[in-house]
Design an enzyme around this catalytic site. Structure first.
Site, PDB file in Angstrom:
ATOM      1  N   SER A  68     -70.074  18.466  59.544  1.00  0.00           N
ATOM      2  CA  SER A  68     -70.475  19.510  60.489  1.00  0.00           C
ATOM      3  C   SER A  68     -70.557  20.875  59.814  1.00  0.00           C
ATOM      4  O   SER A  68     -69.899  21.137  58.802  1.00  0.00           O
ATOM      5  CB  SER A  68     -69.485  19.564  61.657  1.00  0.00           C
ATOM      6  OG  SER A  68     -69.408  18.311  62.288  1.00  0.00           O
ATOM      7  N   GLN A  69     -71.342  21.746  60.434  1.00  0.00           N
ATOM      8  CA  GLN A  69     -71.468  23.147  60.004  1.00  0.00           C
ATOM      9  C   GLN A  69     -70.061  23.781  59.964  1.00  0.00           C
ATOM     10  O   GLN A  69     -69.251  23.534  60.864  1.00  0.00           O
ATOM     11  CB  GLN A  69     -72.334  23.843  61.058  1.00  0.00           C
ATOM     12  CG  GLN A  69     -72.537  25.309  60.909  1.00  0.00           C
ATOM     13  CD  GLN A  69     -73.073  25.926  62.201  1.00  0.00           C
ATOM     14  OE1 GLN A  69     -72.790  25.430  63.291  1.00  0.00           O
ATOM     15  NE2 GLN A  69     -73.815  26.993  62.068  1.00  0.00           N
TER      16      GLN A  69
END
Ligand code: SAM
Length: 227
Positions: A68-69
């Site tokens: 994920s970011q």
């Protein structure tokens, strides 16, 4: 190039990530910021992607899944309000990066991944980086981890169609569940706090976009896509 990346510790890039992507967007929990500064995110992606590891977007990790970011990791971690003594369940180990961040903020992390190959890779990084308080299993995490419940906090890192009742039931009183809930393509990040045996408070933390949670209480098997 490859040799240079192997010895590079990316501290400058991590500092910039914390300043520009996290603090600037309102992440204020000092413990979370310290953990994000400490965990070597580049170790959780393939060598060819290491130079992009601290950029403001998710990256592919294989099996059609993503790490994920950084901002999503920080936001979800902050929402769990960890003090250091908790037992945390994470659903969706993926690369293992989120587990590593949680492991610096809680006493023990239990994490579940449905793809054995991702779990094996994550385990290798945990061992290489000496993250010793992470226990992992391969399987369907949408049902939680009943034998190890209850948990002080639960984080689901894949999007589910609904808030999962059995996960709510695996929280201690006062426990927090953070999970993306919505359609296949777009979700809302929800935080659910168990206020009593049968009393739960639910709030929305904003729109988000995660790969689907696939399992008994999630979606059916799907073709791969990115988040
Ligand atoms: N937390 C991860 C990280 O730090 O790299 C990123 C998670 S990725 C966005 C979502 C992960 O959830 C994928 O690895 C996917 O295989 C996993 N997943 C999806 N459904 C699952 C389920 N029912 N049980 C366990 N893992 C699941």
């Amino acid at each position: 190039m490859s040799e240079g990346l192997a010895v590079k510790d990316f501290l400058k890039e991590r500092r910039r990530m914390v300043e520009e992507q996290l603090k600037a967007r309102g992440i204020g929990d000092e413990r979370v910021l310290e953990a994000m500064l400490a965990v070597p995110r580049h170790m959780f992606v393939e060598e060819a992607l290491r130079s992009q590891a601290y950029n403001d977007f998710p990256l592919p990790i294989g099996e059609g899944q993503t790490i994920s970011q950084p901002y999503s990791v920080a936001l979800m971690t902050e929402a769990l309000q960890l003090q250091g003594e908790e037992t945390v369940l994470e659903i969706g180990t993926g690369s293992g990066y989120q587990s590593a961040v949680l492991s610096r903020l809680a006493k023990q992390v239990l994490t579940v991944e449905r793809f054995p190959r991702l779990a094996r890779k994550a385990r290798m990084v945990f061992d290489a980086c000496a993250y010793t308080n992470i226990m992992m299993r391969v399987g369907d995490g949408s049902v939680g981890w009943e034998e190890k419940a209850p948990f002080d906090a639960i984080m689901v890192t894949a999007g589910a169609p609904v808030v999962i009742e059995s996960l709510k039931q695996q929280l201690v009183p006062g426990g927090r569940l953070v999970m993306p809930v919505g359609s296949f393509r777009q979700q809302v990040l929800k935080r659910i706090v168990r206020e009593g045996a049968a009393r739960f408070h639910e709030e929305n933390l904003g729109a988000c976009h995660f790969v689907p949670l696939v399992g008994h209480y999630g979606w059916r098997e799907t073709p791969a896509r990115s988040c």
